[in-house]
Design an enzyme around this catalytic site. Structure first.
Site, PDB file in Angstrom:
ATOM      1  N   CYS A   9       0.835  -1.200   0.000  1.00  0.00           N
ATOM      2  CA  CYS A   9       0.000   0.000   0.000  1.00  0.00           C
ATOM      3  C   CYS A   9       0.872   1.254   0.000  1.00  0.00           C
ATOM      4  CB  CYS A   9      -0.920   0.012   1.218  1.00  0.00           C
ATOM      5  SG  CYS A   9      -1.988   1.470   1.289  1.00  0.00           S
ATOM      6  N   ASP A  60      -2.458  -2.261 -13.466  1.00  0.00           N
ATOM      7  CA  ASP A  60      -3.018  -1.821 -14.745  1.00  0.00           C
ATOM      8  C   ASP A  60      -3.422  -2.973 -15.654  1.00  0.00           C
ATOM      9  OD1 ASP A  60      -2.480   0.644 -13.741  1.00  0.00           O
ATOM     10  OD2 ASP A  60      -1.105   1.273 -15.319  1.00  0.00           O
ATOM     11  N   GLY A  65      -6.986  -5.194  -9.708  1.00  0.00           N
ATOM     12  CA  GLY A  65      -7.411  -4.271  -8.668  1.00  0.00           C
ATOM     13  C   GLY A  65      -8.414  -3.262  -9.161  1.00  0.00           C
ATOM     14  N   ARG A  66      -7.957  -2.035  -9.421  1.00  0.00           N
ATOM     15  CA  ARG A  66      -8.870  -0.921  -9.702  1.00  0.00           C
ATOM     16  C   ARG A  66      -9.768  -1.155 -10.910  1.00  0.00           C
ATOM     17  NH1 ARG A  66      -4.953   3.766 -10.435  1.00  0.00           N
ATOM     18  NH2 ARG A  66      -3.614   2.038 -11.119  1.00  0.00           N
TER      19      ARG A  66
END
EC number: 1.3.1.-
Length: 327
Positions: free
Chosen positions: A101, A203, A225-226
């Site tokens: 993180c 990404d 992830g995102r």
């Protein structure tokens, strides 16, 4: 599939742990659509925070999701070991350690990716946690503290020596946070340096991205992830594409039904007041996937009550269905 101690996942695609995102309602949806491994939101090792409402919510599991992976964060080997034992007693089947993180509030406490600059402390934490529990321990890292100090391969060897069962690598340094292009060259070096499975992260937004990253790095799998925000079907879609080449996204009707179900689950999980506010970001991410619905996103964010939010989406779905019929 991935082998993590006694566990074998259904495929090689994992959902990354994301604070404020990968709560139980979101993990349930990702699991249903076929994510192979789901890691919950990080929980702090400080026992004083253990019984806070946020920590209790983050520790909640769905007993049907197997294996149950819980991420812990901190910088004290003893407290991290205690946190691992506690979470295993609460049902965790895998303990994941957060050394990835980049958030300032985490790094200011010399935790998360800030630990990568202190290899002896990394080793102490990993040995303490692995020794404390009988379940597999995994680790998430970045490639280093900054672009001039990409010590990911060294950290990876420390992790393997400490008994870590699987390593996830985000292809940016702590200093890069989420800006700039991700680089997977260091991940490829890590894969060559160790024998435990490595997941490449950063990404990965599509099946094509995943295939390219796997080919470049030689990793055992990928972690998304995102890109899964507002698209809980994405990890499963990528897994199917890797397995058999199929990569069709759900029909729009299914996407809208999932959005409505997610909204109701957030209301039930957090209560109407908190759930309605947390829903704004999730519904916003769904609507971001449809550029023509940005005005609807703005209007939704003005709503406070659960009933208002549900009615708004019901009305929106009906209008879109009518438009499809008229087209």
């Amino acid at each position: 599939m991935l082998t993590i101690g006694p566990h074998q996942t259904a495929n090689v695609v994992a959902l990354a742990p994301m604070a404020g995102v990968t709560d139980l309602p979101f993990r349930r949806l990702c699991a249903r659509f076929g994510a192979g491994l789901l890691v919950g939101e990080m929980v702090h090792s400080d026992p004083r925070l253990r019984e806070s409402r946020k920590s209790q919510q983050r520790r909640r599991h769905d007993m049907e999701i197997d294996p149950r992976s819980v991420q812990i964060v901190g910088n004290d080997p003893h407290l991290m070991a205690e946190a691992a034992r506690y979470n295993v007693s609460c049902g965790a089947q895998i303990i994941d350690i957060n050394m990835g993180c980049p958030a300032k509030k985490v790094c200011r406490k010399a935790a998360g990716s800030a630990l990568l600059a202190d290899e002896p402390l990394v080793a102490s934490i990993l040995r303490a946690v692995v020794s404390a529990v009988s379940v597999p321990v995994t680790l998430k890292i970045r490639t280093g503290a900054d672009p001039e100090h990409r010590n990911g391969p060294s950290i990876a060897r420390i992790a393997e020596d400490a008994g870590i069962a699987l390593l996830s690598v985000h292809g940016r340094t702590r200093a890069c946070a989420f800006s700039g292009e991700v680089e997977h060259d260091t991940t490829a070096e890590i894969v060559k340096a160790i024998d435990i499975p490595v997941l490449a992260n950063g990404d990965i937004r599509s099946a094509d991205d995943a295939r390219a990253v796997l080919a470049h790095t030689g990793a055992a799998g990928v972690m998304i992830g995102r890109a899964a925000q507002g698209a809980p079907w994405l990890p499963g879609l990528v897994a199917n594409a890797i397995a058999d080449g199929s990569s069709a996204a759900p029909a729009l009707a299914t996407q809208y039904a999932v959005m409505l179900e997610h909204l109701k689950e957030l209301h039930a999980f957090y209560g109407e007041f908190s759930g309605s506010r947390i829903a704004r970001k999730h519904i916003g991410w769904y609507l971001d996937g449809h550029p023509g619905l940005q005005e609807e996103k703005r209007l939704f964010n003005r709503l406070d009550g659960a009933a208002e939010q549900i009615l708004f989406l019901d009305t929106l779905f009906n209008e879109l269905d009518q438009q499809d019929l008229a087209a």
